[in-house]
Enzyme design. Structure first.
Site, PDB file in Angstrom:
ATOM      1  CG  PHE A  75      -4.739  10.129   3.885  1.00 48.87           C
ATOM      2  CD1 PHE A  75      -3.848  10.334   4.682  1.00 48.87           C
ATOM      3  CD2 PHE A  75      -4.233   9.490   2.727  1.00 48.87           C
ATOM      4  CE1 PHE A  75      -2.695   9.574   4.810  1.00 48.87           C
ATOM      5  CE2 PHE A  75      -2.873   9.044   2.535  1.00 48.87           C
ATOM      6  CZ  PHE A  75      -2.129   9.222   3.390  1.00 48.87           C
ATOM      7  CE  LYS A  76     -13.680  10.855   1.627  1.00 43.87           C
ATOM      8  NZ  LYS A  76     -14.912  10.074   0.841  1.00 43.87           N
ATOM      9  CG  PHE A  77      -8.343   4.182   7.712  1.00 44.66           C
ATOM     10  CD1 PHE A  77      -8.975   3.660   8.682  1.00 44.66           C
ATOM     11  CD2 PHE A  77      -6.895   4.228   8.070  1.00 44.66           C
ATOM     12  CE1 PHE A  77      -8.777   2.787   9.641  1.00 44.66           C
ATOM     13  CE2 PHE A  77      -6.519   3.361   8.801  1.00 44.66           C
ATOM     14  CZ  PHE A  77      -7.265   2.536   9.874  1.00 44.66           C
ATOM     15  CG  LEU A 132      -0.726  -4.339   7.807  1.00 48.50           C
ATOM     16  CD1 LEU A 132      -2.107  -5.606   7.985  1.00 48.50           C
ATOM     17  CD2 LEU A 132      -1.208  -2.979   8.098  1.00 48.50           C
ATOM     18  CB  CYS A 133       1.328  -9.769   5.464  1.00 42.13           C
ATOM     19  SG  CYS A 133       1.455 -10.574   4.074  1.00 42.13           S
ATOM     20  CB  VAL A 192      12.999  -7.404  15.465  1.00 39.02           C
ATOM     21  CG1 VAL A 192      14.009  -7.057  16.277  1.00 39.02           C
ATOM     22  CG2 VAL A 192      11.797  -8.110  16.122  1.00 39.02           C
TER      23      VAL A 192
END
EC number: 2.3.1.97
Length: 529
Positions: free
Chosen positions: A118-120, A252-253, A529
């Protein structure tokens, strides 16, 4: 733009950057409660009094032990409150809109993985959990200075390189399809997996105004193999009446074997950079898990069209005390539609559908604004020899005046069945956009009845097209008909997020018991979608 990953049963890490690298907007059709009897949930429970603050906000009743349990289910929230003692953390939780937060949790606790570092997230322009009750006005969280945005790609770890996915290139599309098929979202039991066809990818990623550079890929330098992706398409949305140009983030993969390479935050930063360079500073995305911080959460519902097949693949259990024949009978649909003048949408209907749909969607706090070109691309199927059909749209034309009074659409997303000798796929229809002139009657008179008829006809038409299940969320006016039309509650939740935009929580169509509630309509009116 922070598109997230998940490994969830209806769209679902350890760390962002060390996580499973998947972020869907819908999920494989998996539900252990689909088409069990509806209408009985909540019986015997007392309704909260509107005049009781404690009843209105369950957070005021939180004890330290309850707070500890809540934090255990919410790694993201736990990270936000790290360092506080139990009493201070409990008090902080009491000040938050915990009613909304609890409603937003996934029904299935195993889906609550830490998307963490969670710094990110603390470096990103997103709403913090403890900012839910902020008095700050709606608007951007960060003002982006274009001259400070790098013209160079974000550095990748050694051994990988950026590429642009060419959706017009057959080889690129095939490789992208294989990446998603093998490494994108599965349900929690690994029984189903989305099967994104080339036709679907072209439909989803080539909406009007699409930009080739927003179809981002990562290849292994030595082998040239595609190992990661993140994509965006432009859209215009309205947030509480304010129009915003945004990017819809999807796909996102990250390859399963590379989820320790910290590719996810780099993918997010790179798509953000590319959008900034095009003057787009906000994004919208949906995720099945809790991150900082959803503006809304909707629940999945499923309506069996071929109950026996769904039972045979493990999607629909046999309710206790029932029989297979009874369930087939229960889910039977008429052979003919009832809405007068209902017919497939044609190109001549584009202007009328655009007008009706945009007026209808203005009734919601979060909605899409459709251009004529978007209606043409996203909602109208073009007949071509051998072409796969992705979207089915229908209009009701008033006899005599030829006015279009109603519109409804669904789209197709097949799921592969991974562990079944009899069936190889589940053909799923997703309820898409719809609109009716009845919504504009005084006090919405007749709206529920009209939608019950219209959406029941949509179910009939989907059944005729040999779909196995119709999936829907608790958005739009869906709470008016979901239970009456025998949609069963799924085990997944879909959270809506805005990147670099602050707004107060938006209703997701469910109450504090996570059940459809007609009084919670008027919130979410956009579908990714």
């Amino acid at each position: 733009m922070s598109e997230q990953e998940g490994n969830q049963s209806e769209h679902q890490s350890e760390h962002v950057g060390e996580s499973e690298g998947k972020l869907p907007n819908e999920t494989p059709t998996t539900s252990q409660s689909t088409n069990a009897s509806t209408g009985t949930a909540g019986k015997g429970e007392k309704k909260s009094s509107d005049g009781d603050p404690a009843a209105a906000n369950p957070a005021t009743k939180l004890t330290p032990s309850m707070a500890e349990s809540l934090l255990e289910l919410n790694p993201a929230l736990r990270s936000e409150l790290a360092g506080m003692d139990k009493e201070k953390a409990t008090e902080a939780l009491r000040q938050m809109n915990i009613s909304d937060l609890l409603t937003g949790l996934s029904v299935n606790p195993k889906n609550q993985k830490d998307m963490a570092s969670f710094k990110f997230w603390q470096t990103q322009p997103v709403i913090r959990f403890d900012d839910r009750e902020s008095e700050s006005p709606d608007g951007p969280i960060k003002i982006v200075e274009l001259d400070q945005v790098s013209r160079e790609p974000i550095p990748l770890v050694d051994g990988f390189e950026w590429v642009t996915l060419d959706i017009d290139d057959e080889a690129d599309v095939k490789e992208f399809y294989e990446l998603l098929a093998n490494h994108y979202v599965e349900d929690g039991s690994a029984m189903f997996r989305f099967n994104y066809s080339p036709a679907f990818l072209n439909w989803a990623l080539k909406a009007p105004g699409w930009k080739r550079e927003w179809h981002v890929g990562v290849r292994a330098s030595k082998s040239g193999k595609l190992v990661a992706s993140i994509c965006g398409v432009p859209a215009e949305i309205a947030v509480r009446g304010k129009s915003l140009k945004v990017t819809e983030i999807n796909f996102l993969c990250v390859h399963k074997k590379l989820r320790s390479k910290r590719l996810t935050p780099v993918l997010i930063k790179e798509i953000t950079r590319r959008c900034y360079l095009n003057g787009i500073y906000q994004a919208i995305y949906t995720v099945g898990i809790m991150l900082p911080t959803p503006v809304s959460a909707c629940r999945y519902y499923h309506r069996a069209l071929d109950w026996l097949k769904l039972h045979e693949v493990g999607f629909s259990p046999l309710p206790i005390g029932s029989t297979k024949s009874r369930q087939v009978t229960r889910n039977h649909l008429p052979g003919h539609t009832s809405t007068p003048g209902l017919r497939p949408m044609q190109s001549k209907d584009i202007d009328a559908v655009q007008d009706l749909l945009n007026r209808y969607l203005k009734r919601f706090d979060l909605s899409q604004i459709f251009s004529r070109k978007e209606v043409d691309h996203l909602l109208l199927h073009k007949e071509k020899p051998g072409a796969e059909q992705i979207v089915w749209s229908y209009v009701a034309e008033e006899p005599g005046t030829h006015r279009i009074t109603d519109f409804a659409a669904f789209y197709s997303l097949e799921s592969s069945v991974l562990q079944n000798s009899k069936h190889k796929n589940v053909k799923a229809a997703y309820l898409y956009y719809y609109a009716t002139e009845t919504a504009f009657a005084e006090k919405e008179k007749g709206l529920k009845e009209r939608l019950l008829m219209l959406i029941n006809d949509v179910l009939i038409l989907a059944k005729k097209e040999r779909f196995d299940v119709m999936n829907a969320l608790t958005l739009h006016d869906n709470p008016l008909f979901l239970e009456q039309l025998k949609f069963g509650a799924g085990d997944g939740q879909l959270h809506y997020y805005l990147f670099n935009y602050r707004t107060a929580p938006i209703a997701g169509g469910v109450n504090d018991k996570n059940l459809p509630d007609e009084r919670k309509r008027g919130g979410v009116g956009v579908i990714l979608v």
